[in-house]
Design a protein around this motif. Structure first.
Motif, PDB file in Angstrom:
ATOM      1  N   PRO A   1     -38.248 -59.266 -39.769  1.00 26.66           N
ATOM      2  CA  PRO A   1     -39.137 -59.868 -38.761  1.00 26.66           C
ATOM      3  C   PRO A   1     -38.618 -61.174 -38.186  1.00 26.66           C
ATOM      4  O   PRO A   1     -39.091 -61.598 -37.126  1.00 26.66           O
ATOM      5  CB  PRO A   1     -40.451 -60.084 -39.532  1.00 26.66           C
ATOM      6  CG  PRO A   1     -40.061 -60.068 -40.981  1.00 26.66           C
ATOM      7  CD  PRO A   1     -38.893 -59.145 -41.085  1.00 26.66           C
ATOM      8  N   HIS A   2     -37.631 -61.803 -38.853  1.00 26.41           N
ATOM      9  CA  HIS A   2     -37.086 -63.040 -38.301  1.00 26.41           C
ATOM     10  C   HIS A   2     -36.327 -62.781 -36.994  1.00 26.41           C
ATOM     11  O   HIS A   2     -36.021 -63.728 -36.254  1.00 26.41           O
ATOM     12  CB  HIS A   2     -36.154 -63.704 -39.321  1.00 26.41           C
ATOM     13  CG  HIS A   2     -34.900 -62.936 -39.591  1.00 26.41           C
ATOM     14  ND1 HIS A   2     -34.858 -61.836 -40.424  1.00 26.41           N
ATOM     15  CD2 HIS A   2     -33.621 -63.095 -39.117  1.00 26.41           C
ATOM     16  CE1 HIS A   2     -33.622 -61.360 -40.471  1.00 26.41           C
ATOM     17  NE2 HIS A   2     -32.858 -62.101 -39.696  1.00 26.41           N
ATOM     18  N   LEU A   3     -36.031 -61.496 -36.701  1.00 22.54           N
ATOM     19  CA  LEU A   3     -35.322 -61.159 -35.469  1.00 22.54           C
ATOM     20  C   LEU A   3     -36.261 -61.051 -34.267  1.00 22.54           C
ATOM     21  O   LEU A   3     -35.811 -61.121 -33.122  1.00 22.54           O
ATOM     22  CB  LEU A   3     -34.567 -59.833 -35.639  1.00 22.54           C
ATOM     23  CG  LEU A   3     -33.481 -59.782 -36.712  1.00 22.54           C
ATOM     24  CD1 LEU A   3     -32.913 -58.380 -36.817  1.00 22.54           C
ATOM     25  CD2 LEU A   3     -32.368 -60.789 -36.405  1.00 22.54           C
ATOM     26  N   LEU A   4     -37.547 -60.883 -34.511  1.00 26.15           N
ATOM     27  CA  LEU A   4     -38.501 -60.679 -33.414  1.00 26.15           C
ATOM     28  C   LEU A   4     -38.516 -61.819 -32.397  1.00 26.15           C
ATOM     29  O   LEU A   4     -38.547 -61.572 -31.189  1.00 26.15           O
ATOM     30  CB  LEU A   4     -39.904 -60.447 -33.980  1.00 26.15           C
ATOM     31  CG  LEU A   4     -40.126 -59.094 -34.681  1.00 26.15           C
ATOM     32  CD1 LEU A   4     -41.448 -59.092 -35.433  1.00 26.15           C
ATOM     33  CD2 LEU A   4     -40.082 -57.973 -33.667  1.00 26.15           C
ATOM     34  N   PRO A   5     -38.468 -63.099 -32.826  1.00 25.31           N
ATOM     35  CA  PRO A   5     -38.464 -64.177 -31.822  1.00 25.31           C
ATOM     36  C   PRO A   5     -37.191 -64.225 -30.970  1.00 25.31           C
ATOM     37  O   PRO A   5     -37.164 -64.913 -29.953  1.00 25.31           O
ATOM     38  CB  PRO A   5     -38.601 -65.447 -32.676  1.00 25.31           C
ATOM     39  CG  PRO A   5     -39.147 -64.994 -33.978  1.00 25.31           C
ATOM     40  CD  PRO A   5     -38.589 -63.636 -34.189  1.00 25.31           C
ATOM     41  N   LEU A   6     -36.158 -63.508 -31.382  1.00 25.65           N
ATOM     42  CA  LEU A   6     -34.900 -63.530 -30.629  1.00 25.65           C
ATOM     43  C   LEU A   6     -34.940 -62.620 -29.411  1.00 25.65           C
ATOM     44  O   LEU A   6     -34.138 -62.772 -28.492  1.00 25.65           O
ATOM     45  CB  LEU A   6     -33.733 -63.112 -31.537  1.00 25.65           C
ATOM     46  CG  LEU A   6     -33.538 -63.920 -32.823  1.00 25.65           C
ATOM     47  CD1 LEU A   6     -32.336 -63.372 -33.587  1.00 25.65           C
ATOM     48  CD2 LEU A   6     -33.346 -65.404 -32.512  1.00 25.65           C
TER      49      LEU A   6
END
Length: 387
Positions: free
Chosen positions: A73-78
């Motif tokens: 989920p840390h990739l979602l803001p990218l």
């Protein structure tokens, strides 16, 4: 100990930025070190384009994409730009579309969805509409390949986006559906609107009846940029011309002359020319003559076919109108080749343009460019983002 150059985050980010068009290199960089992961991943996921997921060679790309983001989920803001292409997708047999709509993309700015040929797919389109409701979203691009009667269902209750792009691919069985019903989008106040229609009869492209879009429920009172295709009946009655700064439109024989003098704040105009029998459309010269009163107009773009030739009398008159009858503020008259240039021409297009328009060349305002359709889309978005 003195730091090495790649220990400086700004320098590392700059170096990895040069690999932005090579996903394989970015993947390799993301595995080098922890400090390299974020700058590489931010470029890998900035624009996510998942296309034709029904093809066996691709597997279920939507499912794999949503699974990867759910696990990380840390990739979602990218993800800043998301493009989902369902053009050839059969009705899905899993919950992959539902799963991706459940993901929260906190910084998503642009969503482009190509809807499928299968009209029965629309009962699942509600999951895609959830993505369009994200607070960060400011541009929504919809490509309709299905029967036009379903478009209103999808456009109902649009989110408050600033920029809306609608493309309609009408097939043989769609030609009789010339009207799009009104939609309940009263709260959408658009900054830009782009409308495009293409008609296909089996393997042969041919024009159909103009699509009469009922846009009265859209708030266009503050719209600053408008792009319209010849396949759309232009809704001038609901457009406030005094706010338009960017105008992009097709010109064909029989089109209504556009009085550019009615657009006092116009800064950029692009006219796409279709040349039947190598003659100017009859509305081109009268339209350009009305630009003299546009005191803020600085750029005129003439988008022309790959093989662009005019009779000498017509090219001379167009040269005269563009160089002496247009707005005195115009600093660039650009001839844009609307197809990828033929590598065998060796600058022939540029030479032909300079020979046809010597007055513009002498004033040093003549510009000659070649753009693919992808780069034309990018230019439109760059222009409206700068408003």
């Amino acid at each position: 100990m003195r730091p090495r150059p790649l220990d400086v985050p700004e320098l590392l980010d700059l170096c990895i930025g040069y690999l932005g068009h090579s996903p394989s290199d970015l993947l390799a960089c993301a595995l080098v070190a922890r400090a390299w992961a974020h700058p590489a991943q931010s470029r890998l996921f900035r624009v996510a384009h998942v296309t034709n997921p029904s093809f066996p060679s691709n597997g279920n790309a939507i499912s794999r994409f949503s699974g990867a983001l759910s696990a990380s989920p840390h990739l979602l803001p990218l993800v800043k730009q998301l493009e989902l292409d369902f053009e050839f997708r059969r009705r899905p047999h899993d919950n992959s579309i539902k799963r991706i709509s459940a993901l929260v993309f906190p910084r998503l700015q642009m969503l482009k969805v190509t809807l499928p040929l299968n009209p029965f797919w629309f009962d699942e389109a509600k999951h895609v509409k959830l993505l369009a409701g994200l607070a960060s979203l400011h541009r929504l691009c919809l490509v309709f390949n299905s029967s036009l009667i379903h478009c209103a269902d999808f456009l109902t209750d649009l989110p408050p986006v600033q920029h809306l792009e609608l493309t309609f691919h009408r097939l043989t069985y769609d030609f009789q559906l010339a009207t799009l019903p009104a939609t309940s989008v009263q709260d959408v106040s658009l900054k830009s609107l782009r409308l495009f229609v293409s008609d296909f009869d089996e393997s042969v492209m041919r024009p159909g009846a103009p699509l009469d879009l009922t846009l009265g429920s859209l708030n266009l009172s503050r719209m600053a940029a408008f792009s319209v295709d010849a396949g759309v009946s232009t809704p001038w009655n609901i457009i406030h011309k005094e706010f338009i700064q960017i105008l992009d439109m097709d010109t064909i024989d029989g089109s209504t002359v556009i009085k550019l003098s009615e657009f006092p704040n116009l800064e950029f105009v692009r006219l796409i020319m279709y040349l039947p029998d190598d003659h100017l459309p009859d509305m081109i010269l009268p339209t350009l003559r009305t630009s003299a009163q546009c005191k803020r107009l600085h750029t005129i773009v003439m988008s022309v076919p790959d093989a662009f030739h005019l009779p000498e009398a017509e090219s001379s008159e167009l040269d005269l109108v563009l160089s002496t009858k247009s707005s005195p503020a115009v600093s660039a008259v650009e001839f844009e080749q609307s197809a990828d240039p033929d590598p065998n021409q060796n600058g022939q297009f540029e030479e032909d343009i300079r020979n046809m328009f010597p007055l513009l060349a002498a004033k040093n305002v003549l510009r000659i460019t070649s753009r693919s359709y992808v780069s034309m889309d990018r230019r439109w978005r760059d222009l409206v983002d700068a408003l």
